[in-house]
Design an enzyme around this catalytic site. Structure first.
Site, PDB file in Angstrom:
ATOM      1  N   HIS A  64     -14.273  -4.420  -8.511  1.00  0.00           N
ATOM      2  CA  HIS A  64     -13.375  -4.048  -7.419  1.00  0.00           C
ATOM      3  C   HIS A  64     -14.244  -3.591  -6.249  1.00  0.00           C
ATOM      4  O   HIS A  64     -14.908  -2.566  -6.338  1.00  0.00           O
ATOM      5  CB  HIS A  64     -12.439  -2.931  -7.883  1.00  0.00           C
ATOM      6  CG  HIS A  64     -11.556  -2.397  -6.809  1.00  0.00           C
ATOM      7  ND1 HIS A  64     -10.192  -2.493  -6.854  1.00  0.00           N
ATOM      8  CD2 HIS A  64     -11.849  -1.768  -5.649  1.00  0.00           C
ATOM      9  CE1 HIS A  64      -9.683  -1.939  -5.770  1.00  0.00           C
ATOM     10  NE2 HIS A  64     -10.675  -1.488  -5.026  1.00  0.00           N
ATOM     11  N   GLU A  80      -9.110  -4.662   0.048  1.00  0.00           N
ATOM     12  CA  GLU A  80      -9.584  -4.687  -1.332  1.00  0.00           C
ATOM     13  C   GLU A  80      -9.800  -6.114  -1.809  1.00  0.00           C
ATOM     14  O   GLU A  80      -8.965  -6.997  -1.556  1.00  0.00           O
ATOM     15  CB  GLU A  80      -8.576  -3.983  -2.249  1.00  0.00           C
ATOM     16  CG  GLU A  80      -8.431  -2.503  -1.939  1.00  0.00           C
ATOM     17  CD  GLU A  80      -7.727  -1.744  -3.053  1.00  0.00           C
ATOM     18  OE1 GLU A  80      -7.916  -0.523  -3.124  1.00  0.00           O
ATOM     19  OE2 GLU A  80      -6.994  -2.382  -3.844  1.00  0.00           O
ATOM     20  N   ARG A 123      -4.151   3.240   5.098  1.00  0.00           N
ATOM     21  CA  ARG A 123      -4.265   4.702   5.203  1.00  0.00           C
ATOM     22  C   ARG A 123      -5.708   5.093   4.925  1.00  0.00           C
ATOM     23  O   ARG A 123      -6.520   4.268   4.520  1.00  0.00           O
ATOM     24  CB  ARG A 123      -3.380   5.342   4.135  1.00  0.00           C
ATOM     25  CG  ARG A 123      -3.656   4.688   2.788  1.00  0.00           C
ATOM     26  CD  ARG A 123      -3.127   5.430   1.617  1.00  0.00           C
ATOM     27  NE  ARG A 123      -3.126   4.592   0.424  1.00  0.00           N
ATOM     28  CZ  ARG A 123      -4.156   4.403  -0.381  1.00  0.00           C
ATOM     29  NH1 ARG A 123      -5.322   4.992  -0.131  1.00  0.00           N
ATOM     30  NH2 ARG A 123      -4.060   3.623  -1.452  1.00  0.00           N
TER      31      ARG A 123
END
Lengths: 451, 163, 451, 163
Positions: free
Chosen positions: A210, A277, A293
């Site tokens: 990730h 991401e 955010r």
């Protein structure tokens, strides 16, 4: 510098204190909206003013837009900083802010609305040239559709409940003969678990990492990235350890990710601080989602770049241009963050709120601890179990990991019934796969297979 | 009410009440005799306790807390008979239905549980504030059109009868 | 990496904890030698082991070499880190360490002996090509000698008691007719104050800044500098605020200072971490002295360079080469340190030890606090009054000063009779002269004049 | 009010009043007698306690702490008459003047104040350890040739007479 005299902080815990600190440095008056459970919190103490907006239950306080808006209007705030969680990614709340003449610190409501619809975001980003995971994008129904989709996507694939999340409602399919039974069982489980049996299919990457890219975009057309973070160490989709740069990531792949993030932000008309991401496996990358955010792990990027991301958020929200150009961003060294949660490793990491008789966080050179708690504080049971974020920096990864382990050893937390994830974190730091940067998102959660 | 158990219980209850009254008197004595207004007074006798805090000059009175008398006193908050009507949400407090109209309640009025006593405006919505208990209004704690926090005391009610 | 298994930390307070932390990161076992007053100190808690070496009085504990050596030998330490103060600049102690087979973390005893003799150090550095203040260097006696020296040195000059220090026993002479009366009164005061009436004469720089250069020198001939620090904000020769880079210092002057420091360290055969102190007035500079130890203000340099100076000290002491070359040292941004002392500004800054009922240091991005105390700790009266060092970093000076002020506002210290210098520090930060970097060492102590 | 239960209750109530009045008087006395307004006063008697805090007060006066039996024990530390001979410096503890020789003192020996009882070696110097009080050796706390910290107890002495 910014046009704000007063900013309402619509959050709690460490991130509320984080925002208060930057406001204070910018000579902006900060007002913290708090629930009865957070009456004596560090953020309330540090703020210039505070308003008790509701009871401990978040749906009547931190998640209750009218109370937050009321607090902002009453105290003369011109802007609302939503932190992370709670109302931070709620396009309706951003819209309500606007209707009440308040600046929401984040992207425009319509941008947020599009990006928070995962299927729509996936389509938008694919159109902007970002690679996405092969998958159905939309829920699929019926055996024929499932088989056709699986043939197109390839194996292994993952069947996900549309209403799922947090790692629940997923099944990995590795062999063709598992497909239909997995489809049936995942639907059945989703119907029982979420009352919604829609599922979709996505390619499953066995050894994925990730990796996310931090971007800043102002209202004047400037978009810069601040480098990437690797957040592969997760437990049930909860990030535990985050670091930058992503270890073992090929420089050309890192560069591509950054370019994708900037292109994606541009095409979406994004403004503010945001995170793109990706999943990464070798030189294959795929966009997953955008977080509209500030993120829990933003200090990792701050430590490497010297940029105060909250300051940039406030500057952008006030309509000013970014303080940095891309060529000014020169990340250096290695930064790592560990999340210390009040959870009991012996009781399957159940949150264990309680009174902190002793709470002495580590400190010293290149060690930063962001926390909203203090010695004597009773950790409320109504919110997440984050006690503190420990962030370290060092010239290289070995130095950073040694420094982190040293900091975690120094951390003193105790109280009746209080347990923390410190020992788990130290085990991760000592793990040979992690040290060699060969770990993937399944380091701590081997994924359940069908069959 | 003739077996010894219930007599004992009654006596214990009486004793607890008396003890609490004593405790309260103690607190009042201390507060009155203190050279400065105290920020907190806590009086305890056995399992009964009374605690008073004055955060930043604005007095808040709480009766009993950490260790509520387990079997003795059915009413741990009985130290002060007065009950506050509190703000159910953050907003602006209005005593009247509209400008120029007379207040919902005045000091001395008797209110019934569920009776509207005020309005709190939040986000331009008018929220009715009801008394959650019956009693006589002995004090109005917030001026008309003032902002109030969630849970802020608005009125003090005394028990309607007795005394 | 280093050959040390175990290092004895022969100090207390924040610097003892500082050394323990770096030892822990380097997987070196740390042993803290402590007095009875420091039984529950943070350093003792954090160390791997500890030895109670004596009572609170330093002359029977921290300054008592036999007890320190005994503690080192008993615990199998191979090296002794002396911190600052106490035995850190005592060549005899370094010698005793060597005789007992212990590595003293600092320069060789003979180097330290020469540099700690201020007159000799002045001569050595003048020979190495460093500019020194015009002055007698040695004590002068007799009116004729004084008049001749004054003529050579020029006015204004300062008459200093040889046995003085800490700002006491000094008189500034601005006019020729003040010379002899100042000579007489300074001698008389020195005789009474120090039992030693020797005085020497030195040129007095009206608007001088105190600038020092941090150097690192290994035993293999490498000497690097880590940039300079400005320590001009002093109260009675006690530094209060330190920053880097030196604000308003011309880049060519900064470069010259660094070259002087490297040349001086080389010519003295210096090894370890050391500091060369200079006075600076415009483009005129003069060497003052060398500090043969780690300094209180070293974190300022660490924040700008990313280098852990204690680690370098230990590496050098173990005989290894420096981890950095001069071209690797690239300081960035601005770092500032404020010393928060337990002193009462209303009682002429008398130290006010006492119990810390509340002690919550600031934190957050780019804020570091080094402290040896903690909530509930009773500050002992036997030692210096340093409670904590607050260090901040920011891309520019205005940002760093805003961040520092914000951090000082956040600092919560209270206890019966406890006062701190926080308000004084905040006044300094707000001072227009300081903000404009036009301040000198006399910002807080206008020097007493004769006449 | 004639059954024993209610008498007990009455007595308890009276006791409570008296005790609390005493406590309150103590607090008021302390507050009044303190040179500056106290920030906190805490007085406890048995299960009863009174505690007062003032905002931003400078000095702290605490009367009684966790469990002080106020009138019972006049000498709280007198429980153990034994005194320790402690290490005057850090070093290695020796019970004998030299290898193979007999110890300076043994359990049961009577020692005089100023008598040598051991040696502590530090930096190859032999430092004499003397008893600072007379008494009978009841325990040797450190084995021969063991390292000792400053102030570490080495021997326990009991008073020579009495008991």
């Amino acid at each position: 510098m910014t046009g704000f005299d007063t900013v309402l902080v619509a959050n709690r815990g460490e991130i509320a204190l984080r925002v208060v600190r930057t406001c204070r440095e910018m000579a902006i008056r900060s007002v913290v909206a708090y629930s009865t459970a957070d009456r004596d919190s560090a953020a309330v103490r540090a703020a210039d003013a505070s308003v008790q907006i509701g009871p401990a239950a978040p749906q009547r306080s931190y998640n209750y837009a009218p109370a937050v808006i009321e607090a902002a209007l009453r105290t003369g705030a011109q802007a609302v900083h939503p932190g992370y969680g709670f109302l931070s990614e709620d396009p309706d709340f951003a819209e309500i802010c606007a209707r009440n003449g308040l600046v929401f610190v984040g992207p425009a409501p319509e941008v947020m609305a599009r990006l928070s619809d995962k299927a729509l975001a996936r389509t938008m980003m694919a159109e902007a040239g970002l690679p996405v995971l092969p998958g159905t994008g939309q829920p699929v129904t019926g055996r024929a559709e499932v088989v056709a989709a699986a043939r197109r996507i390839g194996l292994p694939l993952i069947i996900k409940a549309a209403a799922g999340g947090g790692g629940r409602g997923m099944t990995v399919v590795r062999r063709p003969d598992q497909l239909l039974s997995a489809y049936r069982s995942t639907r059945a489980a989703a119907r029982i678990g979420f009352g919604d049996d829609r599922v979709y299919l996505e390619r499953y990457w066995e050894r994925a990492r990730h990796v996310e890219v931090q971007v800043l975009a102002d209202g004047h057309g400037s978009v810069v990235h601040l480098g990437e973070r690797d957040c592969s160490v997760q437990r049930r989709r909860q990030k535990l350890v985050e670091e930058s740069p992503a270890p073992g990531l090929r420089p050309d792949v890192a560069r591509r990710l950054a370019e994708y993030a900037v292109a994606g932000a541009r095409s979406a008309g994004y403004t503010g601080a945001g995170t793109f991401e990706f999943l990464v496996d070798g030189d294959e990358v795929a966009f997953i989602e955008v977080n509209c955010r500030i993120q829990v792990e933003h200090p990792v990027t701050e430590a490497r770049t010297g940029i105060d991301i909250v300051r940039e958020q406030l500057t952008i929200a006030a309509g000013a241009p970014l303080s940095v150009r891309q060529e000014d961003v020169r990340p250096s060294g290695v930064a790592v963050e560990c999340r210390v949660n009040a959870e009991d490793p012996d009781r399957d990491f159940a949150p264990c709120p309680g009174r902190l008789d002793e709470f002495v966080p580590p400190a010293g050179p290149f060690v930063r601890v962001d926390t909203g708690v203090h010695q004597g504080w009773r950790v409320p049971s109504e919110y997440d179990s984050l006690l503190a974020k420990v962030i370290v920096w060092a010239p290289d990864r070995a130095g950073a990991l040694a420094r982190m382990d040293s900091a975690l050893r120094e951390f003193r937390v105790s109280g009746p019934g209080v347990h923390t994830t410190v020992s788990l974190l130290r085990r991760v730091l000592a793990d040979p796969e992690f040290r060699a940067a060969r770990h993937t998102t399944s380091l701590l959660d081997p994924v359940r297979d069908e069959g | 009410m003739t077996d010894t158990g219930s007599v004992d219980a009654a006596v214990a209850e009486l004793g607890a009440q008396a003890a609490l009254e004593t405790l309260v008197r103690s607190v009042v004595d201390i507060a009155g005799a203190a050279p400065q207004p105290p920020s907190r007074v806590s009086v305890r006798f056995g399992c009964a306790s009374v605690e008073v805090e004055w955060p930043q000059g604005k007095p808040v009175v709480t009766g009993g807390d950490e260790n509520p008398p387990p079997t003795v006193s059915p009413q741990p908050a009985a130290a002060d008979d007065r009950r506050a009507v509190r703000a159910p949400l953050v907003g602006t407090f209005y005593r009247t239905p509209g400008p120029g109209e007379s207040p919902f309640v005045e000091v001395g009025d008797l209110v019934a549980a569920g009776q509207q006593v005020a309005i709190i405006e939040a986000m331009k919505l008018m929220n009715i504030v009801e008394a959650d208990t019956s009693g006589r209004v002995v004090e109005v704690l917030v001026a008309d059109a003032e902002p109030v926090d969630f849970d802020q005391p608005l009125f003090l009610l005394a028990p309607a009868e007795g005394r």
